[in-house]
Motif scaffolding. Structure first.
Motif, PDB file in Angstrom:
ATOM      1  N   HIS A   1       0.820  -1.210   0.000  1.00 12.81           N
ATOM      2  CA  HIS A   1       0.000   0.000   0.000  1.00 12.81           C
ATOM      3  C   HIS A   1       0.860   1.269   0.000  1.00 12.81           C
ATOM      4  O   HIS A   1       0.368   2.362  -0.237  1.00 12.81           O
ATOM      5  CB  HIS A   1      -0.959  -0.013   1.194  1.00 12.81           C
ATOM      6  CG  HIS A   1      -2.007  -1.094   1.056  1.00 12.81           C
ATOM      7  ND1 HIS A   1      -3.057  -1.230   1.905  1.00 12.81           N
ATOM      8  CD2 HIS A   1      -2.155  -2.084   0.147  1.00 12.81           C
ATOM      9  CE1 HIS A   1      -3.805  -2.272   1.532  1.00 12.81           C
ATOM     10  NE2 HIS A   1      -3.268  -2.795   0.461  1.00 12.81           N
ATOM     11  N   LEU A   2       2.162   1.093   0.274  1.00 14.33           N
ATOM     12  CA  LEU A   2       3.080   2.242   0.171  1.00 14.33           C
ATOM     13  C   LEU A   2       3.810   2.233  -1.176  1.00 14.33           C
ATOM     14  O   LEU A   2       4.787   2.952  -1.366  1.00 14.33           O
ATOM     15  CB  LEU A   2       4.107   2.202   1.301  1.00 14.33           C
ATOM     16  CG  LEU A   2       3.581   2.431   2.721  1.00 14.33           C
ATOM     17  CD1 LEU A   2       4.698   2.214   3.737  1.00 14.33           C
ATOM     18  CD2 LEU A   2       3.025   3.855   2.866  1.00 14.33           C
TER      19      LEU A   2
ATOM     20  N   GLY B   1      25.698  -2.673   0.045  1.00 14.71           N
ATOM     21  CA  GLY B   1      25.046  -1.397  -0.295  1.00 14.71           C
ATOM     22  C   GLY B   1      23.570  -1.562  -0.600  1.00 14.71           C
ATOM     23  O   GLY B   1      23.032  -0.882  -1.479  1.00 14.71           O
ATOM     24  N   ILE B   2      22.908  -2.452   0.118  1.00 14.74           N
ATOM     25  CA  ILE B   2      21.463  -2.617  -0.076  1.00 14.74           C
ATOM     26  C   ILE B   2      20.788  -2.485   1.305  1.00 14.74           C
ATOM     27  O   ILE B   2      21.215  -3.137   2.264  1.00 14.74           O
ATOM     28  CB  ILE B   2      21.127  -3.953  -0.792  1.00 14.74           C
ATOM     29  CG1 ILE B   2      19.624  -4.085  -1.008  1.00 14.74           C
ATOM     30  CG2 ILE B   2      21.646  -5.173  -0.055  1.00 14.74           C
ATOM     31  CD1 ILE B   2      19.230  -5.209  -1.958  1.00 14.74           C
ATOM     32  N   PRO B   3      19.776  -1.617   1.410  1.00 17.03           N
ATOM     33  CA  PRO B   3      19.148  -1.426   2.729  1.00 17.03           C
ATOM     34  C   PRO B   3      18.425  -2.676   3.215  1.00 17.03           C
ATOM     35  O   PRO B   3      17.816  -3.396   2.423  1.00 17.03           O
ATOM     36  CB  PRO B   3      18.134  -0.293   2.482  1.00 17.03           C
ATOM     37  CG  PRO B   3      18.504   0.324   1.190  1.00 17.03           C
ATOM     38  CD  PRO B   3      19.198  -0.732   0.388  1.00 17.03           C
ATOM     39  N   VAL B   4      18.502  -2.910   4.524  1.00 20.77           N
ATOM     40  CA  VAL B   4      17.827  -4.061   5.136  1.00 20.77           C
ATOM     41  C   VAL B   4      16.982  -3.576   6.304  1.00 20.77           C
ATOM     42  O   VAL B   4      17.437  -2.763   7.101  1.00 20.77           O
ATOM     43  CB  VAL B   4      18.849  -5.078   5.696  1.00 20.77           C
ATOM     44  CG1 VAL B   4      18.126  -6.233   6.377  1.00 20.77           C
ATOM     45  CG2 VAL B   4      19.717  -5.624   4.602  1.00 20.77           C
ATOM     46  N   LEU B   5      15.762  -4.066   6.362  1.00 17.83           N
ATOM     47  CA  LEU B   5      14.919  -3.801   7.532  1.00 17.83           C
ATOM     48  C   LEU B   5      14.712  -5.128   8.239  1.00 17.83           C
ATOM     49  O   LEU B   5      14.039  -6.019   7.726  1.00 17.83           O
ATOM     50  CB  LEU B   5      13.567  -3.212   7.096  1.00 17.83           C
ATOM     51  CG  LEU B   5      12.575  -2.950   8.220  1.00 17.83           C
ATOM     52  CD1 LEU B   5      13.092  -1.883   9.189  1.00 17.83           C
ATOM     53  CD2 LEU B   5      11.222  -2.504   7.648  1.00 17.83           C
TER      54      LEU B   5
ATOM     55  N   ASP C   1       4.460   0.430  11.211  1.00 15.32           N
ATOM     56  CA  ASP C   1       4.183   1.403  10.144  1.00 15.32           C
ATOM     57  C   ASP C   1       5.260   2.475  10.101  1.00 15.32           C
ATOM     58  O   ASP C   1       5.723   2.868   9.032  1.00 15.32           O
ATOM     59  CB  ASP C   1       2.808   2.042  10.360  1.00 15.32           C
ATOM     60  CG  ASP C   1       1.691   1.096   9.928  1.00 15.32           C
ATOM     61  OD1 ASP C   1       1.962   0.214   9.091  1.00 15.32           O
ATOM     62  OD2 ASP C   1       0.573   1.233  10.441  1.00 15.32           O
ATOM     63  N   THR C   2       5.674   2.949  11.277  1.00 16.77           N
ATOM     64  CA  THR C   2       6.709   3.997  11.312  1.00 16.77           C
ATOM     65  C   THR C   2       8.016   3.459  10.729  1.00 16.77           C
ATOM     66  O   THR C   2       8.673   4.132   9.922  1.00 16.77           O
ATOM     67  CB  THR C   2       6.955   4.445  12.776  1.00 16.77           C
ATOM     68  OG1 THR C   2       5.694   4.677  13.381  1.00 16.77           O
ATOM     69  CG2 THR C   2       7.804   5.683  12.852  1.00 16.77           C
TER      70      THR C   2
ATOM     71  N   ALA D   1       9.851   4.776   7.201  1.00 16.33           N
ATOM     72  CA  ALA D   1      11.236   5.276   7.178  1.00 16.33           C
ATOM     73  C   ALA D   1      12.066   4.456   6.178  1.00 16.33           C
ATOM     74  O   ALA D   1      12.882   5.002   5.428  1.00 16.33           O
ATOM     75  CB  ALA D   1      11.840   5.181   8.575  1.00 16.33           C
ATOM     76  N   PHE D   2      11.825   3.156   6.150  1.00 10.78           N
ATOM     77  CA  PHE D   2      12.563   2.268   5.249  1.00 10.78           C
ATOM     78  C   PHE D   2      12.255   2.613   3.786  1.00 10.78           C
ATOM     79  O   PHE D   2      13.158   2.672   2.945  1.00 10.78           O
ATOM     80  CB  PHE D   2      12.160   0.822   5.570  1.00 10.78           C
ATOM     81  CG  PHE D   2      12.920  -0.207   4.796  1.00 10.78           C
ATOM     82  CD1 PHE D   2      14.299  -0.300   4.864  1.00 10.78           C
ATOM     83  CD2 PHE D   2      12.237  -1.124   3.995  1.00 10.78           C
ATOM     84  CE1 PHE D   2      14.986  -1.269   4.151  1.00 10.78           C
ATOM     85  CE2 PHE D   2      12.919  -2.091   3.279  1.00 10.78           C
ATOM     86  CZ  PHE D   2      14.296  -2.161   3.362  1.00 10.78           C
ATOM     87  N   VAL D   3      10.985   2.881   3.511  1.00  8.63           N
ATOM     88  CA  VAL D   3      10.594   3.249   2.140  1.00  8.63           C
ATOM     89  C   VAL D   3      11.288   4.561   1.748  1.00  8.63           C
ATOM     90  O   VAL D   3      11.807   4.695   0.630  1.00  8.63           O
ATOM     91  CB  VAL D   3       9.054   3.355   2.026  1.00  8.63           C
ATOM     92  CG1 VAL D   3       8.638   3.979   0.694  1.00  8.63           C
ATOM     93  CG2 VAL D   3       8.415   1.984   2.181  1.00  8.63           C
TER      94      VAL D   3
END
Ligand code: SF4
Length: 366
Positions: A237-238, A329-333, A347-348, A352-354
């Motif tokens: 949805h984001l 060099g790849i973001p990880v959550l 959600d927060t 932030a990750f997006v």
């Protein structure tokens, strides 16, 4: 005999189809809900991993609804899944439930066959020749349904990220899965799924290029929306397309050791993880690391790593991923999940990750 099984993601459609088509009476546990989780939490201690709590809750609800035979998938060490069957059996017996148990081995070998020999001998007495005759077709129908479920969910994940109104995607997906569950023949299965795909295809798109993430982690957490708190939907949805690393069918094919292609893929994945992990930690740990490398190679924008709090293999993977994120060099959550009231915090974190992925894509972040 009334058989029951865990209510895991859309896997229940596969199990239900086999029982229905083979004429074996079954009890479908209610969809996993707050009560399921609370039952599991109440009868275990806090250090037990979340999938065990949820599955225990599923079984208690199924036994309350009249089931008397539990079918559960097994696994080998070092993951605790290998002990789930024994642990859950003891808890249910202590609670006074009367039931029989059948473990479907994680790997089909002679050891697994011998381990299940006594249980299956007892159950065989209650099955009729008709059940046995119908079983091959039942497995075929179940398998076809599972593959279509996975395809629909995969297509929905693509569409969610680009749809003007992502809620339309949820409607088509849910109605498609419900129709698939009701279909009773191979042509009917194909027909309802093609209708659902056509429905998804006609949803209007906003035209922006979506961000793409690979969702890796512990298998139950990746596959069960109640455990992963609907993370696929939240991201979709984001405007983020989520590719799932785990599907139930690939675990079955890996376990059966019959699919040479998958075994080769498994070996290749293990090799991809070697620069960061040079031994097999167990469960999905090495795959989580390997899939992160794969995501980088395939130009994904990020990796979402989901796992239950206290999961040993994935806690190990989380520490490896936090090192590899800088190198690759790849973001990880990384999201350890447990409490059901984590929604707002999640959600927060996701928003932030997006933002980070978008900045990275636009070159504002290195
Ligand atoms: S992988 Fe983790 S959460 Fe899953 S069963 Fe094993 S220890 Fe538990």
């Amino acid at each position: 005999m009334k058989v029951t099984f865990p209510h895991l993601g859309s896997m229940y459609i596969f199990c239900k189809a086999i029982a229905e088509e083979a004429g074996i009476p079954y009890v479908l546990p209610p969809p996993t809900r707050d009560r399921t989780r609370e039952l599991g939490e109440f009868h275990t201690n806090e250090s037990v991993c979340l999938p065990l709590k949820i599955i225990l809750g599923n079984f208690i609800e199924a036994l309350e609804a009249g089931a008397d035979t539990i079918v559960m998938v097994g696994s080998g060490p070092p993951c605790r899944l290998g002990l789930y069957d024994r642990t859950i059996k003891v808890i249910l017996s202590d609670l006074g439930y009367d039931f029989r148990w059948l473990t479907i081995p994680g790997i089909f070998n002679w050891q697994a066959f011998l381990q299940n020999h006594d249980e299956t001998r007892e159950l065989r007495k209650e099955l009729t020749p008709s059940n046995f005759l119908r079983f091959p077709r039942a497995v075929m129908i179940g398998w076809r349904k599972m593959r279509w479920c996975e395809h629909l969910e995969d297509q929905a994940a693509r569409k969610r990220a680009v749809a003007q109104n992502p809620l339309e995607v949820e409607r088509w997906l849910q109605s498609g899965l419900a129709a698939l569950d009701q279909a009773r023949s191979l042509p009917a299965i194909s027909k309802v799924c093609r209708q659902a795909l056509a429905g998804l295809a006609q949803i209007r798109e906003h035209g922006r290029r979506p961000l793409k993430v690979m969702m890796v982690g512990e298998v139950y957490t990746v596959m069960e929306p109640t455990i992963n708190m609907n993370i696929e939907q939240r991201l979709g949805h984001l405007g983020v397309e989520v590719k799932r690393s785990s599907y139930f069918s690939s675990h079955i094919r890996r376990g059966s050791r019959l699919d040479r292609g998958l075994l080769k893929e498994r070996r290749q994945l293990m090799e991809l993880a070697v620069p960061y992990l040079n031994y097999d930690v167990g469960a999905e740990c090495n795959f989580s690391v390997a899939e992160m490398v794969l995501a980088k190679n395939m130009d994904y924008d990020g990796v979402v790593h989901v796992y239950p709090f206290s999961c040993m293999p994935e806690t190990t993977a989380a520490s490896v991923l936090s090192t590899a994120t800088t190198e690759l060099g790849i973001p990880v959550l990384s999201l350890p999940l447990d409490r059901k009231d984590m929604g707002l915090r999640l959600d927060t974190q996701i928003e932030a990750f997006v933002d980070i992925m978008q900045m990275k894509r636009s070159g504002d972040l290195h």
